[in-house]
Motif scaffolding. Structure first.
Motif, PDB file in Angstrom:
ATOM      1  N   GLY A   1       0.798  -1.216   0.000  1.00 27.31           N
ATOM      2  CA  GLY A   1       0.000   0.000   0.000  1.00 27.31           C
ATOM      3  C   GLY A   1       0.832   1.268   0.000  1.00 27.31           C
ATOM      4  N   ALA A   2       0.139   2.396   0.091  1.00 27.77           N
ATOM      5  CA  ALA A   2       0.795   3.704   0.133  1.00 27.77           C
ATOM      6  C   ALA A   2      -0.141   4.699   0.803  1.00 27.77           C
ATOM      7  N   ALA A   3       0.433   5.825   1.220  1.00 25.49           N
ATOM      8  CA  ALA A   3      -0.333   6.849   1.929  1.00 25.49           C
ATOM      9  C   ALA A   3      -1.474   7.416   1.089  1.00 25.49           C
ATOM     10  N   THR A   4      -1.325   7.392  -0.232  1.00 24.70           N
ATOM     11  CA  THR A   4      -2.361   7.950  -1.116  1.00 24.70           C
ATOM     12  C   THR A   4      -3.717   7.262  -0.936  1.00 24.70           C
ATOM     13  N   GLN A   5      -3.721   6.034  -0.441  1.00 26.55           N
ATOM     14  CA  GLN A   5      -4.976   5.298  -0.253  1.00 26.55           C
ATOM     15  C   GLN A   5      -5.861   5.916   0.829  1.00 26.55           C
TER      16      GLN A   5
ATOM     17  N   PHE B   1       5.840   3.980   4.241  1.00 24.83           N
ATOM     18  CA  PHE B   1       6.993   3.209   4.702  1.00 24.83           C
ATOM     19  C   PHE B   1       8.019   3.154   3.575  1.00 24.83           C
ATOM     20  N   SER B   2       9.291   2.986   3.929  1.00 20.79           N
ATOM     21  CA  SER B   2      10.333   2.928   2.894  1.00 20.79           C
ATOM     22  C   SER B   2      10.035   1.802   1.906  1.00 20.79           C
ATOM     23  N   GLY B   3      10.314   2.076   0.619  1.00 22.44           N
ATOM     24  CA  GLY B   3      10.035   1.105  -0.441  1.00 22.44           C
ATOM     25  C   GLY B   3       8.603   1.144  -0.933  1.00 22.44           C
ATOM     26  N   HIS B   4       7.777   1.998  -0.338  1.00 25.32           N
ATOM     27  CA  HIS B   4       6.375   2.121  -0.732  1.00 25.32           C
ATOM     28  C   HIS B   4       6.119   3.517  -1.297  1.00 25.32           C
ATOM     29  N   GLY B   5       5.177   3.592  -2.243  1.00 20.71           N
ATOM     30  CA  GLY B   5       4.925   4.885  -2.868  1.00 20.71           C
ATOM     31  C   GLY B   5       6.214   5.377  -3.522  1.00 20.71           C
ATOM     32  N   PRO B   6       6.535   6.668  -3.379  1.00 20.67           N
ATOM     33  CA  PRO B   6       7.742   7.203  -4.005  1.00 20.67           C
ATOM     34  C   PRO B   6       8.985   7.113  -3.109  1.00 20.67           C
ATOM     35  N   VAL B   7       8.834   6.554  -1.896  1.00 21.77           N
ATOM     36  CA  VAL B   7       9.953   6.544  -0.936  1.00 21.77           C
ATOM     37  C   VAL B   7      10.912   5.398  -1.253  1.00 21.77           C
ATOM     38  N   PRO B   8      12.215   5.698  -1.362  1.00 23.14           N
ATOM     39  CA  PRO B   8      13.190   4.652  -1.711  1.00 23.14           C
ATOM     40  C   PRO B   8      13.252   3.548  -0.655  1.00 23.14           C
ATOM     41  N   PHE B   9      13.742   2.397  -1.063  1.00 25.59           N
ATOM     42  CA  PHE B   9      13.983   1.309  -0.114  1.00 25.59           C
ATOM     43  C   PHE B   9      15.060   1.741   0.877  1.00 25.59           C
ATOM     44  N   SER B  10      14.934   1.264   2.103  1.00 28.41           N
ATOM     45  CA  SER B  10      15.887   1.632   3.151  1.00 28.41           C
ATOM     46  C   SER B  10      17.072   0.670   3.158  1.00 28.41           C
ATOM     47  N   ALA B  11      18.233   1.214   3.446  1.00 34.44           N
ATOM     48  CA  ALA B  11      19.441   0.371   3.583  1.00 34.44           C
ATOM     49  C   ALA B  11      19.346  -0.492   4.845  1.00 34.44           C
TER      50      ALA B  11
ATOM     51  N   GLU C   1       1.805   2.074 -10.762  1.00 35.01           N
ATOM     52  CA  GLU C   1       1.512   3.508 -10.603  1.00 35.01           C
ATOM     53  C   GLU C   1       1.708   3.959  -9.153  1.00 35.01           C
ATOM     54  N   ARG C   2       1.291   3.112  -8.217  1.00 33.11           N
ATOM     55  CA  ARG C   2       1.341   3.466  -6.800  1.00 33.11           C
ATOM     56  C   ARG C   2       2.775   3.613  -6.294  1.00 33.11           C
ATOM     57  N   HIS C   3       3.678   2.782  -6.821  1.00 24.88           N
ATOM     58  CA  HIS C   3       5.033   2.736  -6.255  1.00 24.88           C
ATOM     59  C   HIS C   3       6.112   3.383  -7.123  1.00 24.88           C
ATOM     60  N   THR C   4       5.738   4.013  -8.212  1.00 21.20           N
ATOM     61  CA  THR C   4       6.725   4.722  -9.031  1.00 21.20           C
ATOM     62  C   THR C   4       7.429   5.783  -8.187  1.00 21.20           C
ATOM     63  N   PRO C   5       8.764   5.910  -8.280  1.00 21.53           N
ATOM     64  CA  PRO C   5       9.687   5.267  -9.215  1.00 21.53           C
ATOM     65  C   PRO C   5      10.258   3.928  -8.740  1.00 21.53           C
ATOM     66  N   ASN C   6       9.758   3.396  -7.613  1.00 20.63           N
ATOM     67  CA  ASN C   6      10.214   2.068  -7.195  1.00 20.63           C
ATOM     68  C   ASN C   6       9.693   1.011  -8.174  1.00 20.63           C
TER      69      ASN C   6
ATOM     70  N   TRP D   1       7.646  -2.045  -8.686  1.00 21.18           N
ATOM     71  CA  TRP D   1       6.569  -2.719  -7.940  1.00 21.18           C
ATOM     72  C   TRP D   1       6.867  -4.198  -7.728  1.00 21.18           C
ATOM     73  N   LYS D   2       7.578  -4.805  -8.672  1.00 15.29           N
ATOM     74  CA  LYS D   2       7.902  -6.232  -8.529  1.00 15.29           C
ATOM     75  C   LYS D   2       8.826  -6.473  -7.340  1.00 15.29           C
ATOM     76  N   GLU D   3       9.734  -5.534  -7.109  1.00 17.90           N
ATOM     77  CA  GLU D   3      10.619  -5.652  -5.945  1.00 17.90           C
ATOM     78  C   GLU D   3       9.837  -5.446  -4.645  1.00 17.90           C
ATOM     79  N   VAL D   4       8.856  -4.541  -4.676  1.00 19.05           N
ATOM     80  CA  VAL D   4       7.993  -4.326  -3.497  1.00 19.05           C
ATOM     81  C   VAL D   4       7.275  -5.636  -3.157  1.00 19.05           C
ATOM     82  N   VAL D   5       6.744  -6.294  -4.159  1.00 18.56           N
ATOM     83  CA  VAL D   5       6.028  -7.560  -3.955  1.00 18.56           C
ATOM     84  C   VAL D   5       6.974  -8.634  -3.421  1.00 18.56           C
ATOM     85  N   THR D   6       8.150  -8.755  -4.027  1.00 21.18           N
ATOM     86  CA  THR D   6       9.128  -9.775  -3.623  1.00 21.18           C
ATOM     87  C   THR D   6       9.590  -9.555  -2.188  1.00 21.18           C
ATOM     88  N   ARG D   7       9.862  -8.295  -1.846  1.00 20.94           N
ATOM     89  CA  ARG D   7      10.322  -8.003  -0.481  1.00 20.94           C
ATOM     90  C   ARG D   7       9.205  -8.201   0.540  1.00 20.94           C
TER      91      ARG D   7
END
Length: 234
Positions: free
Chosen positions: A14-18, A37-47, A136-141, A143-149
């Protein structure tokens, strides 16, 4: 006029836009905050990783940045799990906690069932509309990586649940657990078990409501949030 701070936490994938419509309904009454949260919406994944503890730390960082000494939290699905984790470990920061459609019973069997659904190639093939929405929700991340993680996060929870009955018993915040009567991911049994473990809790069943946030009756949800955060408890 003083308005209590209220933080809305999104679910897995998900993302805050919802929360746009819900936030609009609540803004006359609360100082409403949303985060990705990091890795969601436009926020980069966290180290630092992609897990409940990292997301909880991001909430604490947000509270510090916005000089919020305490906050009420409404968490949808995974966001509710993060909220409960915060209430257990950082009680001084958390006011009242409301969760909707949060899955509490994580073990290898329940996690395995969910992980099977979190296959990017399968999503792209079987539910292309959902794949496009995620893109669309997770650009520029990616989305496939969001799902996998997310699949990995759930698998890890299946091996080691972060919240057990004894943890819920130590949650000081008043909590309201909400779920839909048509939710095919979250069971009444697991929700009732947590409700009974919490020292100060209420439970609400939303009628004709399936798991997705978009299926919830927003005015009804806003009503219950307002009711719970303003009523005298104890």
């Amino acid at each position: 006029m003083y308005k209590s701070p209220l933080l809305l936490l999104h679910g897995a994938l998900g993302a805050a836009t919802q929360f746009k419509t819900l936030a609009e309904q609540l803004e006359p009454y609360y100082d409403v905050h949303t985060i990705n949260f990091s890795g969601h919406g436009p926020v980069p994944f966290s180290a630092n990783g992609f897990n409940i503890q990292v997301f909880a730390a991001e909430v604490l960082e947000y509270l510090d940045q916005h000089q919020l000494d305490f906050v009420h939290i409404f968490g949808y699905s995974m966001g509710g799990y993060v909220a409960m984790y915060l209430a257990r470990h950082y009680p001084e920061k958390i006011g009242r906690v409301m969760t909707l459609a949060t899955k509490y019973n994580w073990n290898e069997a329940t996690a395995g069932k969910e992980v099977k659904q979190l296959n990017p190639a399968l999503i792209a093939e079987k539910v292309p509309g959902f794949a496009k929405l995620l893109e669309e929700r997770h650009t520029p991340n990616d989305w496939k990586e969001v799902v996998t993680r997310t699949a990995q996060l759930i698998e890890d929870l299946g091996h080691q649940s972060l919240l057990k009955a004894q943890d819920y018993a130590q949650v000081a915040s008043p909590c309201m657990l909400m779920m839909g009567d048509r939710d095919n991911m979250v069971s009444f049994t697991e929700t009732i078990e947590v409700y009974r473990s919490l020292p100060e809790a209420q439970m609400t069943i939303l009628p004709d409501t399936a798991h997705p946030l978009e299926k919830a009756d927003v005015p009804l949800l806003a009503y219950y949030i307002k009711r719970f955060t303003t009523q005298k408890i104890g």
